[in-house]
Design a protein around this motif. Structure first.
Motif, PDB file in Angstrom:
ATOM      1  N   LYS A   1       0.691  -1.228  -0.012  1.00 34.14           N
ATOM      2  CA  LYS A   1       0.167  -0.127  -0.169  1.00 34.14           C
ATOM      3  C   LYS A   1       0.746   1.314   0.126  1.00 34.14           C
ATOM      4  CE  LYS A   1      -3.751  -2.594   0.799  1.00 34.14           C
ATOM      5  NZ  LYS A   1      -4.674  -2.618  -0.399  1.00 34.14           N
ATOM      6  N   TYR A   2       0.410   2.294  -0.602  1.00 35.97           N
ATOM      7  CA  TYR A   2       0.877   3.580  -0.723  1.00 35.97           C
ATOM      8  C   TYR A   2      -0.049   4.411   0.447  1.00 35.97           C
ATOM      9  CZ  TYR A   2      -0.370   8.346  -2.450  1.00 35.97           C
ATOM     10  OH  TYR A   2      -0.648   9.822  -2.602  1.00 35.97           O
ATOM     11  N   TRP A   3       0.640   4.877   1.699  1.00 38.55           N
ATOM     12  CA  TRP A   3      -0.092   5.551   2.419  1.00 38.55           C
ATOM     13  C   TRP A   3       0.796   6.647   3.269  1.00 38.55           C
ATOM     14  CZ3 TRP A   3      -4.832   6.444   2.563  1.00 38.55           C
ATOM     15  CH2 TRP A   3      -5.639   6.684   3.490  1.00 38.55           C
ATOM     16  N   GLY A   4       0.526   7.786   2.751  1.00 42.83           N
ATOM     17  CA  GLY A   4       1.690   8.781   3.217  1.00 42.83           C
ATOM     18  C   GLY A   4       2.251   9.318   1.922  1.00 42.83           C
TER      19      GLY A   4
ATOM     20  N   PRO B   1       7.203   3.127  -1.624  1.00 42.79           N
ATOM     21  CA  PRO B   1       6.623   2.509  -2.990  1.00 42.79           C
ATOM     22  C   PRO B   1       5.565   1.579  -2.857  1.00 42.79           C
ATOM     23  CG  PRO B   1       8.800   1.264  -2.275  1.00 42.79           C
ATOM     24  CD  PRO B   1       8.386   2.306  -1.336  1.00 42.79           C
ATOM     25  N   SER B   2       4.769   1.386  -3.767  1.00 45.27           N
ATOM     26  CA  SER B   2       3.674   0.434  -3.754  1.00 45.27           C
ATOM     27  C   SER B   2       3.489  -0.600  -5.165  1.00 45.27           C
ATOM     28  CB  SER B   2       2.409   1.255  -3.672  1.00 45.27           C
ATOM     29  OG  SER B   2       2.234   2.084  -4.765  1.00 45.27           O
ATOM     30  N   LEU B   3       2.892  -1.518  -4.811  1.00 49.60           N
ATOM     31  CA  LEU B   3       2.827  -2.725  -5.963  1.00 49.60           C
ATOM     32  C   LEU B   3       1.301  -2.937  -5.996  1.00 49.60           C
ATOM     33  CD1 LEU B   3       5.009  -5.730  -6.508  1.00 49.60           C
ATOM     34  CD2 LEU B   3       2.486  -5.688  -6.929  1.00 49.60           C
TER      35      LEU B   3
ATOM     36  N   GLY C   1      -2.649   9.862  -6.598  1.00 47.84           N
ATOM     37  CA  GLY C   1      -1.669   8.957  -6.713  1.00 47.84           C
ATOM     38  C   GLY C   1      -1.736   7.617  -7.255  1.00 47.84           C
ATOM     39  N   SER C   2      -2.903   6.990  -6.650  1.00 44.23           N
ATOM     40  CA  SER C   2      -2.883   5.468  -7.029  1.00 44.23           C
ATOM     41  C   SER C   2      -3.283   5.346  -8.615  1.00 44.23           C
ATOM     42  CB  SER C   2      -3.988   4.890  -6.048  1.00 44.23           C
ATOM     43  OG  SER C   2      -5.385   5.525  -6.140  1.00 44.23           O
ATOM     44  N   ALA C   3      -3.872   6.395  -9.263  1.00 42.21           N
ATOM     45  CA  ALA C   3      -4.427   6.602 -10.569  1.00 42.21           C
ATOM     46  C   ALA C   3      -3.149   6.095 -11.467  1.00 42.21           C
ATOM     47  CB  ALA C   3      -4.847   7.509 -10.843  1.00 42.21           C
ATOM     48  N   CYS C   4      -1.733   6.346 -11.128  1.00 43.70           N
ATOM     49  CA  CYS C   4      -0.674   6.281 -12.074  1.00 43.70           C
ATOM     50  C   CYS C   4      -0.422   4.837 -12.139  1.00 43.70           C
ATOM     51  CB  CYS C   4       0.777   7.174 -11.409  1.00 43.70           C
ATOM     52  SG  CYS C   4       1.207   6.293  -9.792  1.00 43.70           S
ATOM     53  N   ARG C   5      -0.827   3.995 -11.184  1.00 44.33           N
ATOM     54  CA  ARG C   5      -0.532   2.491 -11.359  1.00 44.33           C
ATOM     55  C   ARG C   5      -1.542   1.955 -12.384  1.00 44.33           C
ATOM     56  NH1 ARG C   5      -0.418   2.207  -5.181  1.00 44.33           N
ATOM     57  NH2 ARG C   5      -2.667   1.659  -5.755  1.00 44.33           N
ATOM     58  N   SER C   6      -2.718   2.614 -12.803  1.00 40.61           N
ATOM     59  CA  SER C   6      -3.687   1.917 -13.539  1.00 40.61           C
ATOM     60  C   SER C   6      -3.268   1.996 -14.871  1.00 40.61           C
ATOM     61  CB  SER C   6      -5.085   2.584 -13.336  1.00 40.61           C
ATOM     62  OG  SER C   6      -5.619   1.995 -12.331  1.00 40.61           O
TER      63      SER C   6
HETATM   64  O1  PMV Z   1      -4.643   7.746  -4.475  1.00 38.44           O
HETATM   65  P1  PMV Z   1      -5.202   8.162  -3.258  1.00 38.44           P
HETATM   66  O2  PMV Z   1      -4.678   9.422  -2.726  1.00 38.44           O
HETATM   67  O3  PMV Z   1      -6.722   7.978  -3.297  1.00 38.44           O
HETATM   68  O4  PMV Z   1      -4.626   6.951  -2.129  1.00 38.44           O
HETATM   69  C1  PMV Z   1      -4.876   5.786  -2.155  1.00 38.44           C
HETATM   70  C2  PMV Z   1      -4.382   4.759  -0.836  1.00 38.44           C
HETATM   71  C3  PMV Z   1      -4.842   3.305  -1.005  1.00 38.44           C
HETATM   72  O5  PMV Z   1      -6.010   3.074  -1.964  1.00 38.44           O
HETATM   73  C4  PMV Z   1      -5.232   3.213   0.537  1.00 38.44           C
HETATM   74  C5  PMV Z   1      -3.721   2.443  -1.110  1.00 38.44           C
HETATM   75  C6  PMV Z   1      -3.278   2.439  -2.431  1.00 38.44           C
HETATM   76  O6  PMV Z   1      -1.970   2.078  -2.532  1.00 38.44           O
HETATM   77  O7  PMV Z   1      -3.881   2.288  -3.342  1.00 38.44           O
END
Ligand code: PMV
Length: 345
Positions: free
Chosen positions: A16-19, A29-31, A151-156
């Motif tokens: 998880k990405y958190w912070g 980093p997240s995966l 943030g998490s959108a960049c992984r999609s």
């Molecule tokens: O992308 P954001 O700012 O909504 O943060 C998402 C954080 C989590 O969904 C809880 C974890 C993740 O890595 O997607």
């Protein structure tokens, strides 16, 4: 004048990405695994601004209705990237978006929504000297622009598994954009299903933005960031060797770590519902009794993403019907699986 359309899926983080740090740089980093059926379809129509209009002009429609709240957020985002995409200042944009997953099921839509928007914008930029659609630079730019929106959108932006966040041990990784995992994933992880079990569709108490902010000065922040790094390296190893037990251990620990951060922050909050805990316990029991490697992960909410290899589909579906449905809001769940990434329409 013209029209661009992208369909972009959501993703679920295993690590998880958190912070975060400014500007939308992850603290660790997240995966993630890109999904397939839970996606957003966004159409961008553009024309030159009218004479007295100050660009970028914007209208935002969601599922056939004007959405002033979203419109304001997207307008602020467009304004923030105007320097990079100066042509926006001369354009009036009409964005129309829809999600395949039922509206307000508590499933995060920012990853799919903002990646679809990022892809539309980079496609538009190609007419103004931007990267050629389909090129490596195109996807990297789309990932970076999506990150700035959520943030998490960049992984999609990519199918399969992706990593976002720089790690010296993994070549090509970056804080600025996500990359597909730079190794061959063992076949056992190439057909992972995600049963998204909807425990509650109520709006969450604390936004992700608020949650990320609570990691600043959090007493466990540094150990948490270190642990995420370790987990990512261990998971990358397990994904190459096909070590399912390790995959299960890391995925579940990461989900509980995320929620432990929320529960132990200065302004503590709990996103679990009773059904969340019942399901977690049921998953662990079922795994032990049957040997089927089902495991859970969680987003910032009460709903459970239950992951399992495709070959167990029939048994797991039956078990959801027999045992887990009682914990689900209106018996709702989304039958999703690992996906190939966004497509232009
Ligand atoms: O992308 P954001 O700012 O909504 O943060 C998402 C954080 C989590 O969904 C809880 C974890 C993740 O890595 O997607």
């Amino acid at each position: 004048m013209g029209r661009i359309s992208w369909r972009s899926p959501s993703n679920i983080a295993l690590v998880k990405y958190w912070g975060k740090k400014p500007v939308q740089i992850p603290a660790n980093p997240s995966l993630s695994m890109t999904l397939s059926r839970a996606f957003t379809e966004t159409t961008l129509e553009f024309r030159p601004c009218s004479q007295d209009e100050k660009g970028p002009g914007l209208e935002f429609w969601f599922e056939g209705r004007k959405q002033p709240d979203f419109e304001k957020k997207i307008a602020a985002y467009l304004d923030s990237i105007k320097q990079e995409l100066p042509f926006l200042s001369d354009l009036h944009l009409v964005l129309s978006s829809r999600n395949t997953f039922p509206h307000s099921t508590g499933i995060a839509s920012s990853a799919s929504g903002m990646s679809a928007l990022g892809l539309c914008l980079v496609t538009l930029s190609a007419s103004f000297g931007g990267p050629e659609p389909g090129s490596a630079d195109f996807f990297r730019t789309a990932s970076r622009l999506s990150r700035l929106a959520s943030g998490s959108a960049c992984r999609s932006i990519y199918g399969g598994y992706t990593i976002w966040g720089e790690m010296k041990e993994i070549e090509g990784t970056s804080d600025e954009y996500a990359v597909p995992v730079p190794f061959t994933v063992h076949p056992v992880f190439q057909d992972i299903r995600d049963a998204i079990l909807v425990v509650s569709s109520r709006e969450k108490l604390v936004s992700s933005r608020g949650g990320h902010a609570l990691m600043e000065g959090h007493p466990y922040a540094l150990p948490r960031y270190r642990m995420a790094n370790d987990h990512l390296l261990q998971l990358a190893g397990a994904m190459q060797t096909g070590d399912m037990e390790e995959f299960v251990r890391i995925t579940e620990t990461e989900a509980l770590n995320l929620h432990a951060m929320m529960m132990s922050s200065e302004q503590s909050y709990i996103l679990f519902e009773p059904g969340t805990i019942h399901i977690i316990n049921a998953i662990r029991r079922y795994r032990k009794e049957t040997g089927v490697p089902v495991c859970f992960t969680l987003d910032a909410g009460p709903n459970v993403h239950m992951l399992y290899p495709g070959k167990h589909e029939t048994a797991v579906r039956q078990w959801i019907d027999d045992e887990l449905k009682q914990y689900l809001e209106n018996g709702q769940w989304i039958d999703d699986h690992i996906g190939h990434g966004p497509v232009m329409r």
